[in-house]
Design an enzyme around this catalytic site. Sequence first.
Site, mmCIF file in Angstrom:
data_model
loop_
_atom_site.group_PDB
_atom_site.id
_atom_site.type_symbol
_atom_site.label_atom_id
_atom_site.label_comp_id
_atom_site.label_asym_id
_atom_site.label_seq_id
_atom_site.Cartn_x
_atom_site.Cartn_y
_atom_site.Cartn_z
ATOM 1 N N CYS A 381 -2.841 -4.982 0.484
ATOM 2 C CA CYS A 381 -3.917 -4.877 1.479
ATOM 3 C C CYS A 381 -4.850 -3.720 1.122
ATOM 4 O O CYS A 381 -5.682 -3.862 0.236
ATOM 5 C CB CYS A 381 -3.332 -4.753 2.882
ATOM 6 S SG CYS A 381 -4.492 -5.362 4.118
ATOM 7 N N HIS A 507 -0.008 -9.088 3.238
ATOM 8 C CA HIS A 507 1.183 -8.226 3.264
ATOM 9 C C HIS A 507 2.429 -9.016 2.865
ATOM 10 O O HIS A 507 3.149 -9.508 3.748
ATOM 11 C CB HIS A 507 1.374 -7.648 4.668
ATOM 12 C CG HIS A 507 0.356 -6.620 5.037
ATOM 13 N ND1 HIS A 507 0.486 -5.301 4.686
ATOM 14 C CD2 HIS A 507 -0.810 -6.724 5.699
ATOM 15 C CE1 HIS A 507 -0.555 -4.618 5.139
ATOM 16 N NE2 HIS A 507 -1.367 -5.467 5.748
ATOM 17 N N GLU A 509 5.188 -7.981 1.895
ATOM 18 C CA GLU A 509 6.447 -7.317 2.269
ATOM 19 C C GLU A 509 7.106 -7.942 3.499
ATOM 20 O O GLU A 509 8.323 -7.901 3.643
ATOM 21 C CB GLU A 509 6.225 -5.816 2.484
ATOM 22 C CG GLU A 509 5.344 -5.411 3.672
ATOM 23 C CD GLU A 509 3.852 -5.320 3.337
ATOM 24 O OE1 GLU A 509 3.419 -5.987 2.376
ATOM 25 O OE2 GLU A 509 3.123 -4.597 4.052
HETATM 26 N N1 GLN Z 1 -8.220 -0.671 6.343
HETATM 27 C C1 GLN Z 1 -8.268 -1.876 5.585
HETATM 28 C C2 GLN Z 1 -8.886 -3.019 6.377
HETATM 29 O O1 GLN Z 1 -8.979 -2.972 7.586
HETATM 30 C C3 GLN Z 1 -6.885 -2.265 5.073
HETATM 31 C C4 GLN Z 1 -5.940 -2.660 6.159
HETATM 32 C C5 GLN Z 1 -4.510 -2.710 5.709
HETATM 33 O O2 GLN Z 1 -4.149 -2.164 4.670
HETATM 34 N N2 GLN Z 1 -3.651 -3.321 6.502
HETATM 35 O O3 GLN Z 1 -9.314 -3.997 5.810
#
Ligand code: GLN
Length: 544
Positions: A381, A507, A509
Site C-alpha cells: 500500500c 494489503h 498480509e
Molecule cells: N496513505 C496512503 C493512502 O491513503 C496509503 C494508505 C495505506 O498504506 N493503507 O493512499
Amino acid sequence: MSKYIFVTGGVVSSVGKGITVASMGTILKSRQVSVSVQKLDPYLNVDPGTMSPYQHGEVFVTQDGAETDLDLGNYERFIDVDFTADSNVTSGQIYSAVIAKERRGDFLGGTIQVVPHVTTEIKERFKRLAQKSQADVILIEVGGTVGDIEGQPFLEAIRQMRNDVGRDNVLYVHVTLLPYLNSTQELKTKPTQHSVNELRRIGIQPDIIICRSDYPVSEGIRDKISLFCDVERQAVIPLLTVPTIYEIPLILEEAGLGQLIVDKFGLKAQEADLTQWQELVKSLKEPHEPVNIALVGKYVELNDAYFSVREALRHAVLYHDRDINLFWVRSEDLEKDGSDVLLRSAQGIIVPGGFGIRGVEGMVKAANYARNNEIPYLGLCLGLQVMVIEFARYALNSSEPNSTEFDPGTPYPVIDLLPDQKEETNKGGTMRLGNYPCQLLPDSRAVRAYGQSLVYERHRHRFEFNNQFRAPLHEAGMIYSGLSPDSKLVEICELANHPWMVSCQFHPEFGSRPNRPHPLFRDFIGVAKDVLREGAQPPLPLSS
Ligand code: GLN
C-alpha cells in the site's frame, strides 16, 4: 439454532483474550463444529478506521471492506474463515443505529434508554450474525475488562441472552490473569475472585474460567478458584504463557476445553483433529536459520500496528523452513545521514502501510537502498506509493516527484487522489476498502507468485498511482504487473532490472494463513533468504 459463547475479560486487559477466543474457534472447528465470531468494542468510534495505530494497533480490513479490530485478523488466521462487517460491533455503531431509529420515528412516544433500546440493538447484532452465518456456535468476545463503564451495556445484553435463547444455549467464559508475587513466590487468585464477583453483581455467573499465567498453575490453585468462583473444577482451565501463539489451541485442547464445550452444549461433534496445528507448532519450535528482514515504518514502536504483516512474514519463513529475524526500523531514523547502516544486514526490506507525511522520506530512502543494492523489497500500500515516488525521482531525474498526500503542490504528482476521492470530505469509512479484482500480467513475478491470472485482494487507501506517469516510468523499467480488470488502476508494480522489487496497492498480509502463506510474502522470503548480507552468510565449507 446457534449456541452462543460469551467471553469476558477480568483483572487486566491484554491477557490475550482475542487469541483465546480464536483458539476456541480452532478447537471447535477441528471437531467439525462450525463457528462464527464477533468482537464487541466498547469505544464510541463507529469503527477503528479513524484511530491512530498508537491508540489501537493495526486496523484489520475484512473482504467486504469493514475496518475492524485486529482481533478479527487472529480469528481469520486461526479459524481460516473470512469474516465480514457483522463480526465487529462497536458502541459507536450501536448508538448511531439507535439514534437513527429514534430520528426516523421508530420509537415514537417512547423514552429511549440503554435498557431496553441499546441492549436490544446489541442483541440484534448477535442474532443477525447467527442467522446469516448459520454457524453451530457463535463466539462473542466482549472487549475491555469487566467493570469498565463503557462495557456495561454489552455485559447487560449478554446477560439477557441467557433468558432470550435459553440457558442451555449460552455459555459464559471468563479469561483472567493470575498474578505472580515474587516475594512469596506464588500465584494469587484474589483478583480473579474479585472480577468474578463483579460479573455476578451484574447477573453473570461464568461457566468456564481460563486462567492466564506466567507460571504453572497448581492443582491447589485450581481447587481454590473452583471453590470461590463456583465453577466446576474441570472448567478452571490454566493457560500458561507460551513462546508461540499458534500453540494455544493445542494447550486448550489438552486441558479438555473442546470436550467441555461440546458436552455442555450437547453438540454433535467429531473427534478433534488438530494434526495440522501440531505440525505447525512442531515446525515453529525447531531451530531454523533466520532470514534478516527490515520492516521500515513509522509506527514501529508499537509492533501491534503491523500485526498481520508480522504474522504473514512468520507464515512465509515457516514455508521455507526458516526463522525470521525481524528488525523494526523507524523510518524517521533513516532520514538522517549515514542511516543506511540500519539496513546493512537486511536480506529483504518491507515497507508496510501508513498515513501522513511523517517518516515518508525515510521510506523513500529504504526503497532507494533496496533498488540500488538489489535487495528484495516488498511494498504494501504506502510501500507501493513510496516505491513509485523513489523510482520516479530516478526516472524523471528530479527530487520533486511525490504523492499529493505529502506534497500537494508537486509538479510530478505520481500518486494522487482519483476525482471521486477529491470530492470526499468525510474521513470515516470513505477510502477504497475491501476486496477488488486484480488482473495479473503474464510472465511477471506477480503472476508467478500467485499461479493464477485473476486475484481478489483487500484495499484500504485513498491515493492511487497517477496514470499520467505510467509511460515514462515504464520506459525506465517499471512493470505494471497487476491492474484492475478495466486497466484503469495500477494494483501491482515491479521492477524489470532488479531481483525482486514488487509492491502492491492492496494489503496481502490480511489474507495470509499459517499453513498458506500469501504468495507475495512467500516469494519475497524465497528470494530474500538467499541474499548474502552481513551477519547472514551461510557457513563456510570446511576445508579438507
Ligand atoms: N496513505 C496512503 C493512502 O491513503 C496509503 C494508505 C495505506 O498504506 N493503507 O493512499
